[in-house]
Motif scaffolding. Structure first.
Motif, PDB file in Angstrom:
ATOM      1  N   ARG A 132       0.826  -1.278   0.118  1.00  0.00           N
ATOM      2  CA  ARG A 132      -0.075  -0.023   0.122  1.00  0.00           C
ATOM      3  C   ARG A 132       0.820   1.230   0.027  1.00  0.00           C
ATOM      4  O   ARG A 132       0.223   2.329   0.232  1.00  0.00           O
ATOM      5  N   SER A 133       2.114   1.186  -0.382  1.00  0.00           N
ATOM      6  CA  SER A 133       2.886   2.641  -0.390  1.00  0.00           C
ATOM      7  C   SER A 133       3.282   2.814  -1.610  1.00  0.00           C
ATOM      8  O   SER A 133       3.373   1.890  -2.544  1.00  0.00           O
ATOM      9  N   ASP A 134       3.563   3.920  -1.891  1.00  0.00           N
ATOM     10  CA  ASP A 134       3.980   4.541  -3.295  1.00  0.00           C
ATOM     11  C   ASP A 134       5.366   4.301  -3.509  1.00  0.00           C
ATOM     12  O   ASP A 134       5.954   4.917  -4.468  1.00  0.00           O
ATOM     13  N   ALA A 135       6.163   3.932  -2.578  1.00  0.00           N
ATOM     14  CA  ALA A 135       7.444   3.708  -2.602  1.00  0.00           C
ATOM     15  C   ALA A 135       7.872   2.506  -2.339  1.00  0.00           C
ATOM     16  O   ALA A 135       7.398   1.715  -1.388  1.00  0.00           O
ATOM     17  N   GLU A 136       9.160   1.992  -2.938  1.00  0.00           N
ATOM     18  CA  GLU A 136       9.469   0.650  -2.272  1.00  0.00           C
ATOM     19  C   GLU A 136      10.367   0.759  -1.247  1.00  0.00           C
ATOM     20  O   GLU A 136      11.320   1.566  -1.284  1.00  0.00           O
ATOM     21  N   VAL A 137      10.114   0.147  -0.106  1.00  0.00           N
ATOM     22  CA  VAL A 137      10.618   0.422   1.136  1.00  0.00           C
ATOM     23  C   VAL A 137      11.099  -0.890   1.648  1.00  0.00           C
ATOM     24  O   VAL A 137      10.233  -1.784   1.709  1.00  0.00           O
ATOM     25  N   ALA A 138      12.420  -1.010   1.984  1.00  0.00           N
ATOM     26  CA  ALA A 138      12.877  -2.323   2.803  1.00  0.00           C
ATOM     27  C   ALA A 138      12.580  -2.246   4.210  1.00  0.00           C
ATOM     28  O   ALA A 138      12.770  -1.405   4.933  1.00  0.00           O
ATOM     29  N   VAL A 139      11.792  -3.294   4.650  1.00  0.00           N
ATOM     30  CA  VAL A 139      11.547  -3.359   5.909  1.00  0.00           C
ATOM     31  C   VAL A 139      12.637  -4.348   6.486  1.00  0.00           C
ATOM     32  O   VAL A 139      12.468  -5.485   6.454  1.00  0.00           O
ATOM     33  N   VAL A 140      13.374  -3.821   7.791  1.00  0.00           N
ATOM     34  CA  VAL A 140      14.353  -4.987   8.254  1.00  0.00           C
ATOM     35  C   VAL A 140      14.152  -4.561  10.044  1.00  0.00           C
ATOM     36  O   VAL A 140      14.088  -3.381  10.483  1.00  0.00           O
ATOM     37  N   PRO A 141      13.941  -5.685  10.481  1.00  0.00           N
ATOM     38  CA  PRO A 141      13.741  -5.649  11.970  1.00  0.00           C
ATOM     39  C   PRO A 141      15.004  -5.672  12.782  1.00  0.00           C
ATOM     40  O   PRO A 141      15.841  -6.134  12.190  1.00  0.00           O
TER      41      PRO A 141
END
Length: 127
Positions: free
Chosen positions: A15-24
């Protein structure tokens, strides 16, 4: 917190307009709590050694059932150590910019928190 992390990761993926890397990443406990947890670990080892080396110093029920005593010492000290080092933090950063802080707000993020937080760094969430 793992379920919340997964929900935020899925939200950003779809659902975001940008590609975001999610890192815990882990959030360390306060140094005083880390010290207390280390002391608990040392006491755990000391009690177990005392149980076998100098059992006369231990109460009679512990001397009679050493395996149950070791299990109880291990379980109890592990619970205390874990409770001391849990930070209950859920922090969301984009780069070095803080988007949401559970430590500051005192609760988990809701939909509006995420929309507002990501908008502050130029990421639009389409809900």
């Amino acid at each position: 917190m793992n379920g919340l992390y997964n929900q935020v990761a899925q939200l950003l993926k779809y659902r975001s307009d940008a590609e975001v890397a999610v890192v815990p990443a882990g959030y360390p406990a306060a140094p005083i709590y880390q010290l207390a947890a280390n002391i608990v670990g040392c006491l755990q080892i000391l009690l177990m050694v005392m149980l076998f080396m100098n059992d006369k110093a231990m109460p009679e029920p512990l001397r009679e059932n050493k395996m149950a005593a070791i299990f109880g010492i291990y379980l109890g000290s592990s619970l205390v150590s874990s409770a001391l080092t849990t930070s209950k933090a859920f922090e969301i950063y984009v780069g070095k910019k803080l988007v949401f802080s559970q430590l500051a707000v005192g609760r988990t993020p809701n939909r509006e928190d995420l929309i507002r937080g990501f908008a502050s760094v130029g990421i639009t969430l389409h809900m």
